[in-house]
Design an enzyme around this catalytic site. Structure first.
Site, PDB file in Angstrom:
ATOM      1  N   GLU A  91      14.714 -41.512  -1.683  1.00  0.00           N
ATOM      2  CA  GLU A  91      15.270 -42.842  -1.847  1.00  0.00           C
ATOM      3  C   GLU A  91      14.953 -43.369  -3.250  1.00  0.00           C
ATOM      4  OE1 GLU A  91      15.592 -44.586   2.554  1.00  0.00           O
ATOM      5  OE2 GLU A  91      13.617 -44.937   1.686  1.00  0.00           O
ATOM      6  N   CYS A 104      13.675 -48.000  -9.627  1.00  0.00           N
ATOM      7  CA  CYS A 104      12.395 -47.529  -9.088  1.00  0.00           C
ATOM      8  C   CYS A 104      12.605 -46.103  -8.598  1.00  0.00           C
ATOM      9  CB  CYS A 104      11.955 -48.439  -7.940  1.00  0.00           C
ATOM     10  SG  CYS A 104      10.449 -47.879  -7.119  1.00  0.00           S
ATOM     11  N   CYS A 111       4.672 -37.837   0.359  1.00  0.00           N
ATOM     12  CA  CYS A 111       3.471 -38.065  -0.438  1.00  0.00           C
ATOM     13  C   CYS A 111       2.272 -37.525   0.315  1.00  0.00           C
ATOM     14  CB  CYS A 111       3.284 -39.558  -0.705  1.00  0.00           C
ATOM     15  SG  CYS A 111       1.894 -39.925  -1.815  1.00  0.00           S
ATOM     16  N   CYS A 115      -2.354 -42.914   2.088  1.00  0.00           N
ATOM     17  CA  CYS A 115      -2.736 -44.336   2.162  1.00  0.00           C
ATOM     18  C   CYS A 115      -2.279 -44.883   3.515  1.00  0.00           C
ATOM     19  CB  CYS A 115      -2.119 -45.124   1.010  1.00  0.00           C
ATOM     20  SG  CYS A 115      -2.637 -44.500  -0.599  1.00  0.00           S
ATOM     21  N   CYS A 118       0.998 -47.260   3.996  1.00  0.00           N
ATOM     22  CA  CYS A 118       2.229 -46.906   3.277  1.00  0.00           C
ATOM     23  C   CYS A 118       3.121 -45.993   4.120  1.00  0.00           C
ATOM     24  CB  CYS A 118       1.875 -46.209   1.969  1.00  0.00           C
ATOM     25  SG  CYS A 118       3.307 -45.705   1.006  1.00  0.00           S
ATOM     26  N   SER A 203       2.954 -45.912 -11.684  1.00  0.00           N
ATOM     27  CA  SER A 203       1.906 -46.400 -10.782  1.00  0.00           C
ATOM     28  C   SER A 203       1.185 -45.224 -10.146  1.00  0.00           C
ATOM     29  CB  SER A 203       2.519 -47.284  -9.695  1.00  0.00           C
ATOM     30  OG  SER A 203       1.524 -47.693  -8.784  1.00  0.00           O
ATOM     31  N   HIS A 228      -5.971 -52.268  -4.251  1.00  0.00           N
ATOM     32  CA  HIS A 228      -5.926 -52.699  -2.844  1.00  0.00           C
ATOM     33  C   HIS A 228      -7.259 -53.048  -2.189  1.00  0.00           C
ATOM     34  CE1 HIS A 228      -1.790 -51.702  -3.159  1.00  0.00           C
ATOM     35  NE2 HIS A 228      -1.969 -50.408  -3.176  1.00  0.00           N
ATOM     36  N   ASN A 302       4.138 -55.275   2.838  1.00  0.00           N
ATOM     37  CA  ASN A 302       5.459 -55.121   3.445  1.00  0.00           C
ATOM     38  C   ASN A 302       5.313 -54.466   4.807  1.00  0.00           C
ATOM     39  OD1 ASN A 302       7.016 -56.214   1.334  1.00  0.00           O
ATOM     40  ND2 ASN A 302       6.791 -54.312   0.175  1.00  0.00           N
ATOM     41  N   CYS A 345       8.021 -52.104  -1.676  1.00  0.00           N
ATOM     42  CA  CYS A 345       6.865 -51.255  -1.982  1.00  0.00           C
ATOM     43  C   CYS A 345       6.340 -50.627  -0.706  1.00  0.00           C
ATOM     44  CB  CYS A 345       5.728 -52.081  -2.570  1.00  0.00           C
ATOM     45  SG  CYS A 345       6.134 -52.934  -4.071  1.00  0.00           S
TER      46      CYS A 345
HETATM   47  N1  SAH Z   1       1.651 -43.246  -5.296  1.00  0.00           N
HETATM   48  C1  SAH Z   1       1.745 -44.226  -6.350  1.00  0.00           C
HETATM   49  C2  SAH Z   1       3.159 -44.698  -6.558  1.00  0.00           C
HETATM   50  C3  SAH Z   1       3.713 -45.515  -5.409  1.00  0.00           C
HETATM   51  S1  SAH Z   1       3.934 -47.123  -6.004  1.00  0.00           S
HETATM   52  C4  SAH Z   1       0.801 -45.366  -6.078  1.00  0.00           C
HETATM   53  O1  SAH Z   1       0.225 -45.388  -5.008  1.00  0.00           O
HETATM   54  O2  SAH Z   1       0.577 -46.175  -6.966  1.00  0.00           O
HETATM   55  C5  SAH Z   1       4.127 -48.012  -4.524  1.00  0.00           C
HETATM   56  C6  SAH Z   1       3.181 -49.188  -4.477  1.00  0.00           C
HETATM   57  O3  SAH Z   1       3.363 -49.884  -3.243  1.00  0.00           O
HETATM   58  C7  SAH Z   1       1.720 -48.751  -4.509  1.00  0.00           C
HETATM   59  O4  SAH Z   1       0.960 -49.700  -5.205  1.00  0.00           O
HETATM   60  C8  SAH Z   1       1.372 -48.763  -3.053  1.00  0.00           C
HETATM   61  O5  SAH Z   1      -0.010 -48.847  -2.828  1.00  0.00           O
HETATM   62  C9  SAH Z   1       2.117 -49.993  -2.590  1.00  0.00           C
HETATM   63  N2  SAH Z   1       2.351 -50.038  -1.157  1.00  0.00           N
HETATM   64  C10 SAH Z   1       2.339 -49.038  -0.260  1.00  0.00           C
HETATM   65  N3  SAH Z   1       2.609 -49.475   0.976  1.00  0.00           N
HETATM   66  C11 SAH Z   1       2.805 -50.790   0.873  1.00  0.00           C
HETATM   67  C12 SAH Z   1       3.136 -51.804   1.798  1.00  0.00           C
HETATM   68  N4  SAH Z   1       3.312 -51.528   3.085  1.00  0.00           N
HETATM   69  N5  SAH Z   1       3.284 -53.062   1.332  1.00  0.00           N
HETATM   70  C13 SAH Z   1       3.104 -53.332   0.015  1.00  0.00           C
HETATM   71  N6  SAH Z   1       2.810 -52.425  -0.908  1.00  0.00           N
HETATM   72  C14 SAH Z   1       2.644 -51.162  -0.484  1.00  0.00           C
END
Ligand code: SAH
Length: 361
Positions: A91, A104, A111, A115, A118, A203, A228, A302, A345
């Protein structure tokens, strides 16, 4: 099949010489691909017909097949779902914001970072994307903006170009370092794509050895770090890679990056109710970031399916923000965009795992 977008300009020159052609044919092809963004060999009018025919049988240009795109209700966000040659899907999101047009992009199918909040992590890692697959995501939306501009759903009145690229889609960019760097070099090339490298933001979850490698590279990308949590105890749970690369070491790597590049670092912090949004945690975060030139991006979490976490309510989120700004840590609340189309995100994933996409395959 040789994928032309996977080749650098010097690879293309080498390919041409190996085919008995003059090397400058490689430069011509590179310009067609990366400046004119053509996907059809017939448009490469300055190449001899025989060469075009050979290219047609031995190479391919576009590694992405569009399956579907959906626009958000406000017509400011578009999510595109692509099928790759091996059947995997990714996506990609286009966002309009004031005078910015930001794409984006994804760097992996899925991945492997795990996390816990996510959606991309839920399906695990399928594979890295190739350089061409990363570049093509940017080209796709740039081509659309240049050609059609307005009238097709999103709020764009006239032909335009991308202003920003954020490497914040599916995957951990620094876990696919070489392909990513090749892609960045291609889209930041002033002779072709002309997108100033300053407008590229990557990121990372915090892979320290790769941040150190990036520090030494001559690619002026901006760095964003997904923080985070202000303590190792909590971050170990939310961002499991923290067990290997703990906070103090991560912040030290950020200092090294900053000392070398002089660039401000963004820290992302998704606010989760009762998990990482307490006043004391805001104070800890302020202390952690006190002597680093940075900007904190607070994102109310989110929603993703089957998640134990809830977003922080607006009033508490504002309180958290104020503690940071009172401590002179520059911070803002990120706009939530494209949430209802699962384009926000942490909401991107393979179509087979995306509830609103399954039927489209
Ligand atoms: N793997 C990299 C690139 C992904 S960027 C990273 O982790 O930085 C996507 C961003 O959205 C990251 O900062 C991630 O931590 C954040 N993210 C993941 N799940 C999310 C959610 N449910 N709500 C808000 N942000 C989220």
């Amino acid at each position: 099949m040789l994928q032309l977008l996977d080749l650098t300009q010097s690879d293309l020159r080498d390919l041409m010489t190996s085919w008995g052609e003059p090397a400058y044919r490689g430069d011509q092809i590179y310009t067609w691909l990366h400046k004119e963004l053509v996907t059809d060999l017939a448009e490469m009018t300055n190449l001899p017909k025989a060469l075009r025919a050979k290219l047609a049988t031995e190479t391919a240009i576009d590694p992405l097949e569009l399956i579907v795109q959906i626009d958000s209700k406000d017509k400011l966000t578009r999510k595109a779902l692509f099928r790759l040659k091996d059947g995997n899907t990714i996506e990609v999101v286009l966002m309009l914001y004031n005078y910015r047009r930001t794409v984006c992009i994804s760097t992996q199918v899925g991945c492997g970072m795990g996390c816990t909040f996510c959606a991309t992590a839920q399906g695990g890692l399928a594979r890295n994307l190739c350089a061409g697959e990363i570049i093509a995501q940017v080209h796709y939306f740039e081509r659309w903006l240049r050609e059609s501009g307005g009238g097709e759903g999103l709020r764009i009145e006239r032909p335009a170009t991308l202003t920003n690229v954020v490497v914040m889609g599916m995957g951990e960019p620094l876990a696919n370092y070489d392909a990513l760097l090749q892609a960045i070099r291609a889209i930041a090339n002033p002779k072709t794509f002309e997108l100033s490298a300053r407008s590229i933001t990557l990121s990372t979850v915090g892979l320290i050895p790769m941040i150190d490698r990036l520090t030494e590279e001559d690619v002026p990308v901006r760095l964003a770090v997904s923080l985070h949590a202000p303590s190792n105890r909590l971050r170990n749970k939310l961002v499991p890679i923290n067990n290997r690369y703990p906070l103090e070491a991560l912040i030290a790597a950020c200092h090294r990056y900053q000392a070398q590049t002089n660039r401000r670092i963004t820290f992302e912090y998704a606010l989760m109710r009762g998990i990482n949004d307490a006043q004391q945690q805001a104070e800890l975060l302020s202390d952690l970031l006190a002597d680093i030139n940075c900007h904190v991006n607070l994102i109310p979490l989110n929603p993703i399916p089957d998640s134990p976490y809830q977003p922080t309510a607006e009033a508490e989120a504002q309180r958290f923000l104020k503690i940071l700004t009172d401590a002179h840590i520059p911070a803002t609340m990120r706009l939530r965009r494209g949430i209802e189309i699962n384009a926000g995100c942490g909401q991107l994933r393979q179509a087979t795992q995306q509830p609103d996409m399954i039927d489209l395959l």
